[in-house]
Write a protein that holds these residues in place. Structure first.
Motif, mmCIF file in Angstrom:
data_model
loop_
_atom_site.group_PDB
_atom_site.id
_atom_site.type_symbol
_atom_site.label_atom_id
_atom_site.label_comp_id
_atom_site.label_asym_id
_atom_site.label_seq_id
_atom_site.Cartn_x
_atom_site.Cartn_y
_atom_site.Cartn_z
ATOM 1 N N GLY A 341 61.251 62.250 52.169
ATOM 2 C CA GLY A 341 60.900 62.595 53.542
ATOM 3 C C GLY A 341 61.855 62.002 54.558
ATOM 4 O O GLY A 341 62.868 61.373 54.214
ATOM 5 N N SER A 342 61.517 62.173 55.832
ATOM 6 C CA SER A 342 62.342 61.621 56.903
ATOM 7 C C SER A 342 62.181 60.101 56.943
ATOM 8 O O SER A 342 61.226 59.540 56.404
ATOM 9 C CB SER A 342 61.921 62.212 58.251
ATOM 10 O OG SER A 342 60.617 61.752 58.604
ATOM 11 N N LYS A 343 63.108 59.446 57.596
ATOM 12 C CA LYS A 343 63.020 57.990 57.710
ATOM 13 C C LYS A 343 61.763 57.580 58.481
ATOM 14 O O LYS A 343 61.139 56.565 58.174
ATOM 15 C CB LYS A 343 64.286 57.433 58.359
ATOM 16 C CG LYS A 343 65.516 57.521 57.432
ATOM 17 C CD LYS A 343 66.751 56.953 58.086
ATOM 18 C CE LYS A 343 67.899 56.835 57.080
ATOM 19 N NZ LYS A 343 68.235 58.105 56.420
ATOM 20 N N PRO A 375 67.387 60.382 47.629
ATOM 21 C CA PRO A 375 68.552 59.976 48.418
ATOM 22 C C PRO A 375 68.689 58.454 48.471
ATOM 23 O O PRO A 375 67.729 57.757 48.830
ATOM 24 C CB PRO A 375 68.264 60.555 49.806
ATOM 25 C CG PRO A 375 67.305 61.685 49.564
ATOM 26 C CD PRO A 375 66.460 61.238 48.411
ATOM 27 N N GLU A 376 69.854 57.973 48.113
ATOM 28 C CA GLU A 376 70.072 56.525 48.076
ATOM 29 C C GLU A 376 69.885 55.902 49.458
ATOM 30 O O GLU A 376 69.392 54.776 49.582
ATOM 31 C CB GLU A 376 71.470 56.228 47.530
ATOM 32 C CG GLU A 376 71.677 54.787 47.130
ATOM 33 C CD GLU A 376 72.944 54.588 46.308
ATOM 34 O OE1 GLU A 376 73.412 53.433 46.238
ATOM 35 O OE2 GLU A 376 73.458 55.575 45.734
ATOM 36 N N GLU A 377 70.245 56.646 50.511
ATOM 37 C CA GLU A 377 70.085 56.097 51.859
ATOM 38 C C GLU A 377 68.611 55.936 52.229
ATOM 39 O O GLU A 377 68.254 55.070 53.032
ATOM 40 C CB GLU A 377 70.797 56.970 52.890
ATOM 41 C CG GLU A 377 70.294 58.405 52.986
ATOM 42 C CD GLU A 377 71.039 59.364 52.071
ATOM 43 O OE1 GLU A 377 71.048 60.579 52.373
ATOM 44 O OE2 GLU A 377 71.601 58.905 51.049
ATOM 45 N N ASN A 378 67.743 56.756 51.628
ATOM 46 C CA ASN A 378 66.314 56.609 51.893
ATOM 47 C C ASN A 378 65.742 55.392 51.181
ATOM 48 O O ASN A 378 64.814 54.744 51.681
ATOM 49 C CB ASN A 378 65.564 57.868 51.475
ATOM 50 C CG ASN A 378 65.786 59.016 52.452
ATOM 51 O OD1 ASN A 378 66.549 58.880 53.401
ATOM 52 N ND2 ASN A 378 65.118 60.136 52.223
ATOM 53 N N VAL A 379 66.272 55.086 50.005
ATOM 54 C CA VAL A 379 65.876 53.848 49.319
ATOM 55 C C VAL A 379 66.310 52.645 50.151
ATOM 56 O O VAL A 379 65.561 51.679 50.318
ATOM 57 C CB VAL A 379 66.479 53.790 47.909
ATOM 58 C CG1 VAL A 379 66.124 52.463 47.236
ATOM 59 C CG2 VAL A 379 65.996 54.960 47.071
#
Length: 394
Positions: A341-343, A375-379
């Motif tokens: 999902g979104s941040k 997504p790695e950026e979401n982790v």
């Protein structure tokens, strides 16, 4: 609290602790040998700062919930994908000390989670029990000779980890030194029923007809197999603790395929045996129990005697807290799908889970492992938000 009423001699001189608490030491523990032949872990040595995760499990006041994620070392990370290209065999990646350490530390180096879990697999002990297997890309685990009869169970050996998986002990020792008590090093094992399901089914299963056929037509055969797994996994947990693991998670992934009455017969007694055996020698070691889809069994999971019950995302955290009671720590339980999902959505779900869990005895985690393609950026955002939480602001 001493775990045996006998005279004991120190293998390395340490002070005696009178109350049960978790070990803060920065390396593998010294041990105490009792005159009756038992061995217990060295008592608490004060004066060393413990990782946040251990303090939270103990119920001490902490400023925020500790956070780590199941499968935090894995295929969603580009750095892991690079290793997979060079070493395509999962078993090679999970049975080579250097690779195990490198992969285990990948999320630590990027996200600094409060738990650094050993990169391994619950089936890793099987060859040492005379149950050969492999993990095939696209198919998962394959058991070469599935267990069907009492004669098959007779051939199963009790596991001696120092002989069969010395790389696990070495990797854990290195991880303790690398992490340097800034995070808790976590080990893990498979629970008896889950391991039995794999070796009877011949691998993963959707319907679990073979293990249930064995349970309901030849229960003595299954009980004999479960007893061997319980003894072996208790030994494996102790081995991991002696080599640096500061907490150990038990995965009973398939136990929830059982009805409550069958869980009481084929899973619960063997989980209790593991916990009781570990408590005799390592009374300070926190044990975490995870079973996916466990909403119908929560109260039974608490009966095992573990320190932490890890909730999956199908259980409301507030309801889980009520059902388990205030004295048992909980872990979880954000839906892994939330990470797609979104941040803003991720932030909202993290805060909702933390509020419902309350300020004591909570380890923030997902309700299952990170999904492939996350997504790695979401982790990264998950960890950033989680580590920025302060209970005083809630």
């Amino acid at each position: 609290m001493s775990s045996c009423s006998c005279s004991c001699s120190l293998l390395a001189a340490v002070p005696t602790a009178k109350t049960r608490s978790f070990h803060p030491s920065t390396g593998p523990r010294n041990r105490i040998r009792c005159s009756v032949g038992g061995v217990v872990a060295e008592p608490l040595v004060t004066g060393v700062t413990e990782p946040l995760l251990l303090n939270a499990v103990r119920g001490l006041e902490v400023e925020r919930p500790p956070v780590w994620l199941m499968r935090q070392a894995g295929r969603y990370m580009k750095s892991y994908q690079v290793i997979c290209e060079k070493y395509p065999s999962f078993r090679e990646r999970s049975e080579n000390v250097d690779l195990v350490v490198e992969i285990s530390l990948q999320p630590w180096n990027v996200f600094k989670p409060d738990g650094v879990i050993l990169f391994s697999d619950i089936l890793t002990p099987l060859p040492g029990m005379n149950i050969p297997f492999d993990i095939v890309k696209g198919k998962g685990p394959i058991i070469f000779h599935p267990i069907e009869t009492a004669a098959d169970v007779e051939k199963v050996r009790v596991f001696t980890p120092e002989d069969w998986v010395p790389y696990v002990g070495e990797a854990l020792s290195i991880l303790r030194k690398e992490v340097d008590n800034k995070s808790a090093v976590l080990g893990f094992v498979g629970a008896p029923f889950t391991l039995a399901s794999y070796v009877v089914e011949g691998g993963s299963s959707k319907n679990f007809t073979k293990i249930k056929k064995l349970a309901f037509s030849q229960p003595k055969v299954l009980h004999a197999l479960l007893a061997k797994f319980a003894s072996s996994m208790a030994t494996y947990i102790k081995y991991q603790a002696d080599n640096g693991a500061q907490a150990v998670q038990i995965f009973d992934s398939w136990a929830t395929e059982l009805s409550p009455v069958d869980f009481d017969e084929f899973s619960l007694p063997y989980l209790k045996k593991i916990v009781e055996s570990v408590r005799l020698t390592h009374p300070d070691l926190p044990l975490i129990l995870y079973a996916s889809g466990s909403g119908g069994l929560l109260e039974r999971l608490a009966l095992t005697g573990v320190d932490v019950v890890s909730l999956d995302w199908t259980v409301d955290m507030a309801e889980g807290r009520r059902r388990l009671g205030p004295d048992l720590a909980v872990q979880g339980n954000v839906d892994p799908g939330v990470l797609f999902g979104s941040k803003e959505f991720i932030t909202s779900r993290i805060n909702d889970t933390v509020r419902k869990a309350g300020r004591r005895k909570h380890i923030l985690n997902l309700g299952h492992g990170i999904k492939v393609g996350t997504p790695e950026e979401n982790v990264a955002h998950f960890f950033e938000v989680a580590k920025g939480i302060r209970y005083e602001d809630l």
